[in-house]
Design a protein around this motif. Structure first.
Motif, PDB file in Angstrom:
ATOM      1  N   PHE A   1       0.835  -1.201   0.000  1.00 47.34           N
ATOM      2  CA  PHE A   1       0.000   0.000   0.000  1.00 47.34           C
ATOM      3  C   PHE A   1       0.876   1.260   0.000  1.00 47.34           C
ATOM      4  O   PHE A   1       0.629   2.192   0.732  1.00 47.34           O
TER       5      PHE A   1
ATOM      6  N   TYR B   1       2.363   4.695  -0.419  1.00 47.14           N
ATOM      7  CA  TYR B   1       1.740   5.978  -0.712  1.00 47.14           C
ATOM      8  C   TYR B   1       2.199   6.502  -2.070  1.00 47.14           C
ATOM      9  O   TYR B   1       1.468   7.199  -2.762  1.00 47.14           O
TER      10      TYR B   1
ATOM     11  N   LEU C   1      -3.884   4.170  -1.803  1.00 51.06           N
ATOM     12  CA  LEU C   1      -4.744   4.746  -0.772  1.00 51.06           C
ATOM     13  C   LEU C   1      -4.186   6.095  -0.360  1.00 51.06           C
ATOM     14  O   LEU C   1      -2.975   6.271  -0.272  1.00 51.06           O
TER      15      LEU C   1
ATOM     16  N   GLU D   1      -3.625   9.078   2.530  1.00 50.84           N
ATOM     17  CA  GLU D   1      -3.211   8.955   3.924  1.00 50.84           C
ATOM     18  C   GLU D   1      -4.427   8.757   4.831  1.00 50.84           C
ATOM     19  O   GLU D   1      -4.399   7.947   5.761  1.00 50.84           O
TER      20      GLU D   1
ATOM     21  N   GLU E   1      -7.388   7.519   3.955  1.00 51.87           N
ATOM     22  CA  GLU E   1      -7.960   6.198   3.674  1.00 51.87           C
ATOM     23  C   GLU E   1      -7.154   5.110   4.368  1.00 51.87           C
ATOM     24  O   GLU E   1      -7.710   4.134   4.886  1.00 51.87           O
ATOM     25  N   SER E   2      -5.837   5.284   4.404  1.00 52.13           N
ATOM     26  CA  SER E   2      -4.989   4.323   5.100  1.00 52.13           C
ATOM     27  C   SER E   2      -5.277   4.334   6.600  1.00 52.13           C
ATOM     28  O   SER E   2      -5.289   3.293   7.255  1.00 52.13           O
ATOM     29  N   GLU E   3      -5.517   5.527   7.138  1.00 53.59           N
ATOM     30  CA  GLU E   3      -5.856   5.643   8.557  1.00 53.59           C
ATOM     31  C   GLU E   3      -7.165   4.913   8.845  1.00 53.59           C
ATOM     32  O   GLU E   3      -7.290   4.205   9.850  1.00 53.59           O
TER      33      GLU E   3
ATOM     34  N   LEU F   1      -8.381   2.393   7.140  1.00 50.86           N
ATOM     35  CA  LEU F   1      -8.141   0.950   7.017  1.00 50.86           C
ATOM     36  C   LEU F   1      -7.523   0.389   8.296  1.00 50.86           C
ATOM     37  O   LEU F   1      -7.891  -0.703   8.749  1.00 50.86           O
TER      38      LEU F   1
ATOM     39  N   VAL G   1     -11.878   2.812   0.133  1.00 52.62           N
ATOM     40  CA  VAL G   1     -10.962   1.726   0.493  1.00 52.62           C
ATOM     41  C   VAL G   1     -11.423   0.422  -0.148  1.00 52.62           C
ATOM     42  O   VAL G   1     -10.628  -0.295  -0.774  1.00 52.62           O
TER      43      VAL G   1
ATOM     44  N   ALA H   1      -5.502  -6.747   4.137  1.00 49.09           N
ATOM     45  CA  ALA H   1      -4.478  -5.888   4.715  1.00 49.09           C
ATOM     46  C   ALA H   1      -3.519  -6.693   5.606  1.00 49.09           C
ATOM     47  O   ALA H   1      -2.303  -6.499   5.570  1.00 49.09           O
TER      48      ALA H   1
ATOM     49  N   PHE I   1       0.002  -4.809   5.834  1.00 46.24           N
ATOM     50  CA  PHE I   1      -0.277  -3.387   5.943  1.00 46.24           C
ATOM     51  C   PHE I   1      -0.189  -2.944   7.395  1.00 46.24           C
ATOM     52  O   PHE I   1      -0.693  -3.608   8.295  1.00 46.24           O
TER      53      PHE I   1
END
Length: 223
Positions: free
Chosen positions: A154, A156, A161, A163, A165-167, A169, A199, A215, A220
């Motif tokens: 994943f 960046y 995703l 930042e 969207e990653s948070e 997830l 996501v 993930a 991830f």
């Protein structure tokens, strides 16, 4: 999430934990594996009874038989074990030849599957494929997630995703619901729903559970 090194490096076999409510199946598996590189170090009749014993027996692989009458429950059990032990190979023995259910198992965290109606030698082949890294269980994962190879870590830089969207997830992986995610991130619930939608779309999965399992599978959030 619990992490430890599975198996004893001083042994010349793969310790295997066997779970199935049918004693006759367990007897057949032990007979099949006798004289091979796999050894059943203990057997249990339910997943619940084995969860607290994984640290004790330190298996290299977990073989779980699924009852015809408890197939949906089996999905939840696999998912819970995968969340806690993301690197432990899990093979599920399925009661019927149902490709859709087999893919559901993979989506919930199983490494591979075996139909109980198949020849016994097939099970040994699958175990070797998974533990020796020479099989096609990764191709089975690709059946569920066609773009898994594109996801990598994943990154960046790949703009898979954002930042935020990653948070989201990361919070989904912890089982946190939208209302609490909204509170933690300081945004509206509607904004959270939009992040979640993005996501799922970008990861090519259908729901939060599949997103969390994928993930975990590819590491991830582990750096």
């Amino acid at each position: 999430m619990v992490e430890f090194s599975f198996g004893n490096n001083n042994t010349n076999y793969f310790p295997l934990l066997l779970i199935d409510e049918q004693e006759i199946f367990c007897m057949g598996v032990k007979a099949l594996l006798e004289g091979t590189e796999f050894r059943v170090v203990n057997e249990f009749r339910s997943v619940r009874s084995v969860q607290d014993n994984l640290k004790v027996y330190r298996p290299k692989v977990l073989l779980i038989g699924v009852s015809y009458y408890r197939q949906r429950e089996g999905l939840d059990k696999i998912y819970m074990i995968r969340r806690k032990y993301p690197r432990l190979p899990i093979i599920v023995a399925l009661p019927t030849e149902n490709p859709v259910y087999a893919q559901d198992m993979l989506a919930c965290g199983a490494t591979g599957y075996y139909y109980k109606s198949s020849a016994s030698g097939k099970l040994l082949q699958i175990l070797r494929d998974v533990c020796l890294g020479r099989g096609n269980h990764q191709k089975k994962m690709a059946m569920v997630y066609p773009d898994i190879g594109k996801l990598g870590k994943f990154s960046y830089e790949k703009k898979i995703l954002t930042e935020r969207e990653s948070e989201v997830l990361l919070l989904i992986m912890q089982g946190i619901k939208n209302k609490e995610i909204s509170r933690q991130m300081g945004v509206s619930v509607e904004t959270v729903k939009e992040y979640v939608h993005n996501v799922l779309r970008k990861l090519h999965v259908k729901n939060r559970t599949q997103a969390a399992v994928l993930a975990i599978k590819i590491g991830f959030g582990t750096g």
